[in-house]
Design an enzyme around this catalytic site. Sequence first.
Site, PDB file in Angstrom:
ATOM      1  N   VAL A   1     -17.426  35.470 -20.506  1.00  0.00           N
ATOM      2  CA  VAL A   1     -18.675  34.636 -20.085  1.00  0.00           C
ATOM      3  C   VAL A   1     -18.058  33.297 -19.605  1.00  0.00           C
ATOM      4  CG1 VAL A   1     -20.681  33.249 -20.789  1.00  0.00           C
ATOM      5  CG2 VAL A   1     -20.341  35.513 -21.567  1.00  0.00           C
TER       6      VAL A   1
ATOM      7  N   HIS B   1     -13.550  40.842 -28.527  1.00  0.00           N
ATOM      8  CA  HIS B   1     -12.733  39.531 -28.844  1.00  0.00           C
ATOM      9  C   HIS B   1     -12.006  39.044 -27.789  1.00  0.00           C
ATOM     10  CE1 HIS B   1     -11.571  38.350 -33.179  1.00  0.00           C
ATOM     11  NE2 HIS B   1     -10.662  37.543 -32.507  1.00  0.00           N
TER      12      HIS B   1
ATOM     13  N   ARG C   1      -8.252  40.219 -26.919  1.00  0.00           N
ATOM     14  CA  ARG C   1      -7.182  39.764 -27.746  1.00  0.00           C
ATOM     15  C   ARG C   1      -6.838  40.764 -28.545  1.00  0.00           C
ATOM     16  NH1 ARG C   1      -6.806  33.988 -27.827  1.00  0.00           N
ATOM     17  NH2 ARG C   1      -6.535  33.879 -29.834  1.00  0.00           N
TER      18      ARG C   1
ATOM     19  N   LYS D   1     -19.618  41.927 -35.563  1.00  0.00           N
ATOM     20  CA  LYS D   1     -19.236  41.521 -34.117  1.00  0.00           C
ATOM     21  C   LYS D   1     -18.049  42.227 -33.913  1.00  0.00           C
ATOM     22  CE  LYS D   1     -16.801  37.641 -32.311  1.00  0.00           C
ATOM     23  NZ  LYS D   1     -15.351  37.331 -32.065  1.00  0.00           N
TER      24      LYS D   1
ATOM     25  N   ARG E   1       0.142  40.715 -29.123  1.00  0.00           N
ATOM     26  CA  ARG E   1      -0.134  39.429 -28.319  1.00  0.00           C
ATOM     27  C   ARG E   1       1.307  39.090 -27.875  1.00  0.00           C
ATOM     28  NH1 ARG E   1      -4.918  36.290 -31.559  1.00  0.00           N
ATOM     29  NH2 ARG E   1      -6.270  38.067 -31.910  1.00  0.00           N
TER      30      ARG E   1
ATOM     31  N   SER F   1     -15.870  29.963 -37.603  1.00  0.00           N
ATOM     32  CA  SER F   1     -14.882  30.973 -38.116  1.00  0.00           C
ATOM     33  C   SER F   1     -14.359  30.950 -39.758  1.00  0.00           C
ATOM     34  CB  SER F   1     -13.675  30.963 -37.519  1.00  0.00           C
ATOM     35  OG  SER F   1     -12.524  31.658 -37.769  1.00  0.00           O
TER      36      SER F   1
ATOM     37  N   PRO G   1     -17.261  32.500 -32.834  1.00  0.00           N
ATOM     38  CA  PRO G   1     -16.227  31.961 -33.885  1.00  0.00           C
ATOM     39  C   PRO G   1     -14.991  31.772 -33.055  1.00  0.00           C
ATOM     40  CG  PRO G   1     -17.169  34.241 -33.954  1.00  0.00           C
ATOM     41  CD  PRO G   1     -17.880  33.569 -32.809  1.00  0.00           C
TER      42      PRO G   1
ATOM     43  N   THR H   1     -16.758  40.122 -38.636  1.00  0.00           N
ATOM     44  CA  THR H   1     -15.975  40.566 -37.358  1.00  0.00           C
ATOM     45  C   THR H   1     -15.145  41.729 -37.940  1.00  0.00           C
ATOM     46  OG1 THR H   1     -15.790  38.583 -36.600  1.00  0.00           O
ATOM     47  CG2 THR H   1     -14.138  40.094 -35.807  1.00  0.00           C
TER      48      THR H   1
ATOM     49  N   SER I   1     -18.783  42.976 -28.111  1.00  0.00           N
ATOM     50  CA  SER I   1     -17.349  41.893 -28.055  1.00  0.00           C
ATOM     51  C   SER I   1     -16.274  42.913 -28.035  1.00  0.00           C
ATOM     52  CB  SER I   1     -17.563  40.883 -29.061  1.00  0.00           C
ATOM     53  OG  SER I   1     -16.246  40.256 -28.946  1.00  0.00           O
TER      54      SER I   1
ATOM     55  N   TYR J   1      -1.547  30.709 -27.049  1.00  0.00           N
ATOM     56  CA  TYR J   1      -2.540  31.358 -28.276  1.00  0.00           C
ATOM     57  C   TYR J   1      -3.916  31.613 -27.743  1.00  0.00           C
ATOM     58  CZ  TYR J   1      -4.259  32.741 -32.698  1.00  0.00           C
ATOM     59  OH  TYR J   1      -4.821  33.628 -33.629  1.00  0.00           O
TER      60      TYR J   1
ATOM     61  N   TYR K   1     -14.177  36.982 -41.986  1.00  0.00           N
ATOM     62  CA  TYR K   1     -13.170  37.941 -41.803  1.00  0.00           C
ATOM     63  C   TYR K   1     -12.914  38.362 -43.704  1.00  0.00           C
ATOM     64  CZ  TYR K   1     -11.174  37.203 -37.124  1.00  0.00           C
ATOM     65  OH  TYR K   1     -11.039  37.301 -35.883  1.00  0.00           O
TER      66      TYR K   1
ATOM     67  N   ARG L   1     -13.531  30.873 -24.981  1.00  0.00           N
ATOM     68  CA  ARG L   1     -12.723  29.983 -24.135  1.00  0.00           C
ATOM     69  C   ARG L   1     -13.215  28.677 -23.559  1.00  0.00           C
ATOM     70  NH1 ARG L   1     -10.198  35.385 -23.925  1.00  0.00           N
ATOM     71  NH2 ARG L   1      -8.149  35.558 -24.729  1.00  0.00           N
TER      72      ARG L   1
ATOM     73  N   ASP M   1     -20.565  38.745 -26.131  1.00  0.00           N
ATOM     74  CA  ASP M   1     -19.410  37.944 -25.699  1.00  0.00           C
ATOM     75  C   ASP M   1     -18.463  38.682 -25.128  1.00  0.00           C
ATOM     76  OD1 ASP M   1     -17.167  38.384 -27.451  1.00  0.00           O
ATOM     77  OD2 ASP M   1     -17.798  36.910 -28.860  1.00  0.00           O
TER      78      ASP M   1
HETATM   79  C1  FMN Z   1      -8.343  30.916 -29.729  1.00  0.00           C
HETATM   80  C2  FMN Z   1      -9.366  31.950 -30.222  1.00  0.00           C
HETATM   81  C3  FMN Z   1      -9.557  32.111 -31.591  1.00  0.00           C
HETATM   82  C4  FMN Z   1     -10.668  33.183 -31.899  1.00  0.00           C
HETATM   83  N1  FMN Z   1     -10.651  33.113 -33.242  1.00  0.00           N
HETATM   84  C5  FMN Z   1     -11.659  34.127 -33.770  1.00  0.00           C
HETATM   85  C6  FMN Z   1     -12.037  34.105 -35.302  1.00  0.00           C
HETATM   86  O1  FMN Z   1     -11.492  33.410 -35.893  1.00  0.00           O
HETATM   87  N2  FMN Z   1     -13.149  34.920 -35.369  1.00  0.00           N
HETATM   88  C7  FMN Z   1     -13.636  35.890 -34.446  1.00  0.00           C
HETATM   89  O2  FMN Z   1     -14.584  36.509 -34.843  1.00  0.00           O
HETATM   90  N3  FMN Z   1     -13.534  35.663 -33.136  1.00  0.00           N
HETATM   91  C8  FMN Z   1     -12.695  34.638 -32.835  1.00  0.00           C
HETATM   92  N4  FMN Z   1     -12.356  34.691 -31.518  1.00  0.00           N
HETATM   93  C9  FMN Z   1     -12.788  35.476 -30.444  1.00  0.00           C
HETATM   94  C10 FMN Z   1     -14.131  35.054 -29.980  1.00  0.00           C
HETATM   95  O3  FMN Z   1     -15.223  34.682 -31.305  1.00  0.00           O
HETATM   96  C11 FMN Z   1     -14.868  35.468 -28.833  1.00  0.00           C
HETATM   97  O4  FMN Z   1     -14.958  37.077 -29.187  1.00  0.00           O
HETATM   98  C12 FMN Z   1     -13.823  35.299 -27.420  1.00  0.00           C
HETATM   99  O5  FMN Z   1     -13.442  34.217 -27.400  1.00  0.00           O
HETATM  100  C13 FMN Z   1     -14.534  35.918 -26.470  1.00  0.00           C
HETATM  101  O6  FMN Z   1     -13.933  35.915 -25.435  1.00  0.00           O
HETATM  102  P1  FMN Z   1     -13.811  34.838 -24.010  1.00  0.00           P
HETATM  103  O7  FMN Z   1     -13.704  33.690 -24.950  1.00  0.00           O
HETATM  104  O8  FMN Z   1     -12.896  35.326 -23.135  1.00  0.00           O
HETATM  105  O9  FMN Z   1     -15.281  34.822 -23.424  1.00  0.00           O
HETATM  106  C14 FMN Z   1     -11.224  33.979 -30.919  1.00  0.00           C
HETATM  107  C15 FMN Z   1     -10.689  33.285 -29.659  1.00  0.00           C
HETATM  108  C16 FMN Z   1     -10.112  32.497 -29.287  1.00  0.00           C
HETATM  109  C17 FMN Z   1      -9.815  32.416 -27.792  1.00  0.00           C
HETATM  110  O1  173 Z   2      -6.945  34.786 -32.585  1.00  0.00           O
HETATM  111  C1  173 Z   2      -7.920  35.336 -32.851  1.00  0.00           C
HETATM  112  O2  173 Z   2      -8.635  35.881 -31.959  1.00  0.00           O
HETATM  113  C2  173 Z   2      -8.511  35.320 -34.385  1.00  0.00           C
HETATM  114  O3  173 Z   2      -9.591  35.870 -34.367  1.00  0.00           O
HETATM  115  C3  173 Z   2      -7.937  34.617 -35.195  1.00  0.00           C
HETATM  116  C4  173 Z   2      -7.389  35.297 -36.386  1.00  0.00           C
HETATM  117  C5  173 Z   2      -6.480  34.776 -37.333  1.00  0.00           C
HETATM  118  C6  173 Z   2      -6.260  33.359 -37.274  1.00  0.00           C
HETATM  119  C7  173 Z   2      -6.725  32.658 -36.302  1.00  0.00           C
HETATM  120  C8  173 Z   2      -7.399  33.144 -35.132  1.00  0.00           C
END
Ligand code: FMN
Ligand code: 173
Length: 381
Positions: free
Chosen positions: A312, A278, A281, A254, A184, A124, A95, A175, A276, A42, A148, A333, A309
Site C-alpha cells: 500500500v 510481510h 521481507r 497476521k 535478506r 510491535s 506493526p 504474526t 500479508s 533494512y 512475536y 513503509r 497489508d
Molecule cells: C522495517 C520494518 C520492520 C517491520 N517489523 C515488523 C514487526 O516487528 N512485526 C510485524 O508483524 N511486521 C513487521 N513488519 C511488516 C509490516 O507490519 C508490514 O507487514 C509490511 O511493512 C507491509 O509491507 P509494505 O510496508 O511494503 O506495505 C516490518 C516491516 C518493516 C518495513
Molecule cells: O524486519 C522485520 O520485518 C521484522 O519483522 C523484525 C523482526 C525482528 C526485529 C525487527 C524487525
Amino acid sequence: MITTRNNDLLLQNIDPSESFPVSFEQLEQAAQEKMGKGAFGYIHSGAGREETLQKNVSSFSKYAIVPRFLNDVTELDTSVQLFGRTYATPLFIAPVGVQKIAHEDGEIATAQAAASLGIPFIQSTVSSYCIEEVTEATGNSPKWFQLYWSSQNEDISYSMVQRAEAAGYEAIVLTVDTVMLGWREEDVNNQYSPLMQGFGKANYVNDPVFMASLPNDDDDSIIQGIVDNIYHPSLSWKQVVELKKRTSLPILLKGILHPEDAKLAIENGIDGIIVSNHGGRQLDGVVASIDALRAVVEAVDGKIPVLFDSGVRRGSDVVKALALGADAVLVGRPFVYGLAVGGQQGVEKVLSNILQEMKVTISLSGITSVRDLRNVTIVKR
Ligand SMILES: Cc1cc2nc3c(=O)[nH]c(=O)nc-3n(C[C@H](O)[C@H](O)[C@H](O)COP(=O)(O)O)c2cc1C
Ligand SMILES: O=C(O)C(=O)c1ccccc1
C-alpha cells in the site's frame, strides 16, 4: 457513523510553503538521504530476489475501479466497525519494529501522529519504546499489540499480552509468517542487524518474566535472550488455541495468504486475520498480497474481519483493497519514511496524504461510505 463533509481536498493542499515529498518515490529518496546505509537498507529491502517486494506494488495496477456518477457525494463516512468498536478510519499503522533506526523518537512519534489523525497504532513486540512508554505518550488513543511468539519461554508471550491488556490495548496481532527471519541479502551485504544492536529490546527489558529468565542482566545476555526467543519455528495451532484462552482481547493472525489457513483460523476460534506477506521481507516468490486477498475474503465469507497489508503506497491502493473485500488496511513503509524525514510531523504528513487521497478516491468512485466500497466494481486485467 463518523461522517465528514467533503471539501476540495486537492486545493487545500496547494500551498507555496509546502515542500514535503508527496509521492512514495520522492519520500523514499528523502528518507535515504537522511539515513545511514544499513538502516535504510533494512527498511527498504526485501527477501531473496525481491520478487514479492516488487509484485506487491506492481500488482495493484492490475485492478481498476469502474466508477459510478451522479450520486450525491457531499458527505463521506470513513468509519469501520471491528470487534464491537468503531474506528474513525479504515487505515491502521502496521506493526514495524525498531523504529529508532528511522528517528530517535521512534514509536512515540508514530503513535502520537496516529493518535492525532484517529488512526489506530499497532505496536510491535520489537519496538524501540515499550508498551508503557507509548501508552504514557498517547493516553487512550486506539492501540493494538503485535506479538512475536517467544519459543523458549511461552510465559514471556503471555506476560507481554497481559501488559498490553493492562495498558488498554484493544487487540492482539499474532504474526505467523516470521518464525525465523527471511533471507535478506542487503542486510548481509551491509552486515546490519538492528536486533543485535539492541534497537528492539524495550518490551523485553521491561518484562519481568523475560528478565527473570536470563542468567544475568548485562546487555549481551539481553540480546542473546531476545534472539533465542524470537526464533520460534515450533509455533503451531496448538499455541494459538492456548493463547486465545489466556486473553479476553480479540486475536488476529497476521501473514495469512492461503484460504485454507483462513478457514483454520475460524475453526480455531480466531477473531480476525491480516492478509500479508510481510512486505516481501519474509518468503520471497510468494503471491502478491493484493492477489491473495479475494480468495481469502471468499473463504472467510464474512465470518471474521479480514485486514490487509503489503504494497500500500497511496490512498487509491487502500480503496482497491477495501473494494476487494478487506475490512481495514495497514500502511507500512510509507509512514516509516515519513518518520525518518520529519519525525512525528513527517508521519502526520504521510498519513494525512494517504487519507486524503483515499477520501477523494472513494467520493470520485461515486459512493459515500467505506461500508459501501464492497459494491464498487473492480475489473482485473
Ligand atoms: C522495517 C520494518 C520492520 C517491520 N517489523 C515488523 C514487526 O516487528 N512485526 C510485524 O508483524 N511486521 C513487521 N513488519 C511488516 C509490516 O507490519 C508490514 O507487514 C509490511 O511493512 C507491509 O509491507 P509494505 O510496508 O511494503 O506495505 C516490518 C516491516 C518493516 C518495513
Ligand atoms: O524486519 C522485520 O520485518 C521484522 O519483522 C523484525 C523482526 C525482528 C526485529 C525487527 C524487525
